[in-house]
Design an enzyme around this catalytic site. Structure first.
Site, short mmCIF file in Angstrom:
data_model
loop_
_atom_site.label_atom_id
_atom_site.label_comp_id
_atom_site.label_asym_id
_atom_site.label_seq_id
_atom_site.Cartn_x
_atom_site.Cartn_y
_atom_site.Cartn_z
N HIS A 246 15.93 34.74 23.10
CA HIS A 246 15.09 33.76 22.39
C HIS A 246 13.91 32.93 23.00
O HIS A 246 12.84 32.82 22.32
CB HIS A 246 16.00 32.98 21.09
CG HIS A 246 15.24 32.20 20.28
ND1 HIS A 246 15.55 30.74 20.77
CD2 HIS A 246 14.89 32.50 19.20
CE1 HIS A 246 14.89 30.39 19.37
NE2 HIS A 246 14.44 31.01 18.65
N GLU B 120 10.90 34.76 23.79
CA GLU B 120 10.10 34.91 22.60
C GLU B 120 9.12 33.85 22.27
O GLU B 120 7.94 34.16 22.00
CB GLU B 120 11.08 35.41 21.33
CG GLU B 120 10.12 35.35 20.02
CD GLU B 120 11.00 34.90 18.77
OE1 GLU B 120 10.36 34.21 18.06
OE2 GLU B 120 12.23 35.04 18.56
N HIS B 121 9.92 32.44 22.51
CA HIS B 121 8.87 31.42 22.14
C HIS B 121 7.71 31.60 23.22
O HIS B 121 6.36 31.00 22.97
CB HIS B 121 9.72 30.25 22.11
CG HIS B 121 10.18 29.92 20.99
ND1 HIS B 121 10.03 28.77 20.34
CD2 HIS B 121 11.27 30.38 20.30
CE1 HIS B 121 10.91 28.73 19.45
NE2 HIS B 121 11.55 29.79 19.24
N GLU C 190 15.03 23.44 17.05
CA GLU C 190 15.49 24.39 16.07
C GLU C 190 16.99 24.56 15.94
O GLU C 190 17.56 24.90 15.02
CB GLU C 190 14.90 25.74 16.61
CG GLU C 190 15.08 26.87 15.93
CD GLU C 190 14.57 28.14 16.33
OE1 GLU C 190 14.53 29.34 16.05
OE2 GLU C 190 13.65 28.02 17.29
#
Length: 443
Positions: free
Chosen positions: A69, A72-73, A149
């Site tokens: 993740h 991905e950012h 997040e």
């Protein structure tokens, strides 16, 4: 249809289908092992283009939790050719959109643009995924974004209860962990660790590129090859990676109750059990069973709990499936004082269906819902692009639309009732987020 791999060293293209409900689907395997699939739909004026990598959170070790993740950012933060602003502005300047998401078994980066702007989208997206620099400053910036997040997710009990349920079923197995990682794993993660994960995992044999809309397959393949030339994905010949193995199956935990005490106005509960994996032929019967139990406003649970008794605003059932495991569960959000009644009604309905099965009328309705939702879900280029990639990445083949509808039609009452008798009689795990003590619901 089978997607047999060619010998490394040459590109091989096949036509997989010429679907009357869609367009012509073609598949090319590049010498590097990277696969390109497209569906040509001339009636569309847009194209959806996605880069799918067979890497998700379940591929991380404990200390790496959240790396997929995090990466991905970072891949939108800049390459040797483009800054982060240029990546976004070049697509937005033509009215397009880009985004990405990480799951437990794969990661997707995609863009949707006008058909005439597909060459730009291919160049930008391939550049971002293949050649990100992962600058140290960007790592620190995105670390802060991801921690926010995670904190935001913790403030959403309706989301948190799904993570709690995954932990009840899978425990410490990667399928039971948060896709985002935790503050404890994300905070110390270094650029070197993320870079190592990137280069070890993002290799051509693990990547599927899919596009759907008004396009020409040969042109897409040519543009992809041009965009990847000279990048770390321009590698020696290799065969595509096989789809994720289904053996050995994941060992699930014995049925358990997990309660996350939280002062919320509404309680969030999930009751469920281990189910079948995504390659099990009974998945079509499970889809019908799910529709009958909690798949819509006419479902048994919705009618009993919301419509007749007004005990919950939201109540539904769902099935999640992985390569080697799966779950079936019921979710409800209700006032804390009504949780016991909601759980009693849910257990009673599951037991009733396990013992008595469903009716012929429910079978017909459940099959109609499955077929309708599938076909209606193919009304845009994004869903068609996703179907191509998931077929290749998760199953190793693309099931034609007509065949899939026929598989649903072939589900019998005995198929559903036999599965219900096996599945719904299993011991159930319970996850609860709300104003309760940890020891609540122990019965």
């Amino acid at each position: 249809m089978s997607s047999s791999s060619p010998a490394p060293g040459r590109a091989v293209t096949r036509t997989l289908s010429d679907d009357p409900l869609g367009g012509t689907v073609r598949r090319t395997v590049l010498p590097s092992g990277l696969r390109v699939l497209s569906e040509a739909i001339p009636a569309m004026r847009s194209v959806s283009f996605g880069i799918w990598v067979a890497v998700g959170s379940r591929d991380e070790t404990g200390p790496q939790a959240g790396a997929a993740h995090f990466l991905e950012h970072l891949l939108f933060k800049g390459t040797r050719k483009r800054t982060a602003l240029e990546i976004s502005s070049e697509i937005e300047a033509v009215g397009g959109e880009t985004n990405a998401f990480t799951t437990k078994e794969y990661t997707c980066y995609y863009a949707r643009v006008l058909d005439e702007d597909l060459p730009l989208a291919i160049d930008v997206m391939c550049d971002a995924v293949a050649d990100s620099v992962l600058a140290e400053q960007d790592v620190e910036t995105e670390r802060g974004v991801i921690l926010e997040e995670i904190a935001m997710h913790d403030d959403e009990p309706g989301d948190e209860v799904h993570d709690l349920f995954a932990r009840a079923i899978y425990g410490d197995h990667p399928l039971g962990r948060l896709i985002s990682g935790t503050e404890e794993t994300v905070t110390p993660m270094t650029r070197r660790q993320i870079q190592g994960f990137y280069r070890r995992r993002y290799t051509p044999p693990q990547i599927v590129i899919a596009a759907a809309g008004n396009l020409d397959h040969a042109a897409v393949v040519k543009l992809v090859r041009q965009a990847l030339r000279g990048t770390p994905l321009d590698t020696d010949p290799a065969a595509p990676a096989p789809h994720r193995s289904t053996t050995p199956a994941v060992r699930t935990k014995p049925a358990a109750t997990l309660v996350e005490p939280k002062e919320t106005e509404q309680a969030h509960v999930i009751l469920g059990c281990p189910a079948i994996d995504r390659t099990d032929d009974r998945r079509f019967a499970l889809g019908v069973l799910n529709n009958v139990l909690g798949g819509g406003m006419s479902s048994r649970l919705f009618q009993e709990i919301r419509e007749q008794r007004g005990l919950a605003y939201s109540v539904y059932s769902y099935a999640s499936q992985y390569a080697d495991s799966g779950v079936f569960a019921v979710y409800a959000g209700c006032a804390p004082g009504k949780v016991d009644e909601v759980l009693d009604l849910t257990r009673a309905e599951l037991a009733r269906v396990a013992a008595e099965g469903i009716t012929e009328a429910e079978l017909a309705r459940g099959k109609g819902m499955s077929k309708g939702s599938f076909v209606l879900g193919l009304e845009d280029t994004g869903s068609r692009m996703s179907r191509l990639a998931k077929g290749e990445l998760l199953y190793g083949n693309l099931m034609p639309v007509d065949e899939l509808l026929a598989r649903v039609d072939a589900v019998t009452l005995a198929d559903v009732n036999d599965l219900a008798a096996e599945l719904l009689a299993r011991p159930m795990s319970l996850a609860v987020v709300g104003p309760f003590d940890e020891g609540a619901f122990t019965r």
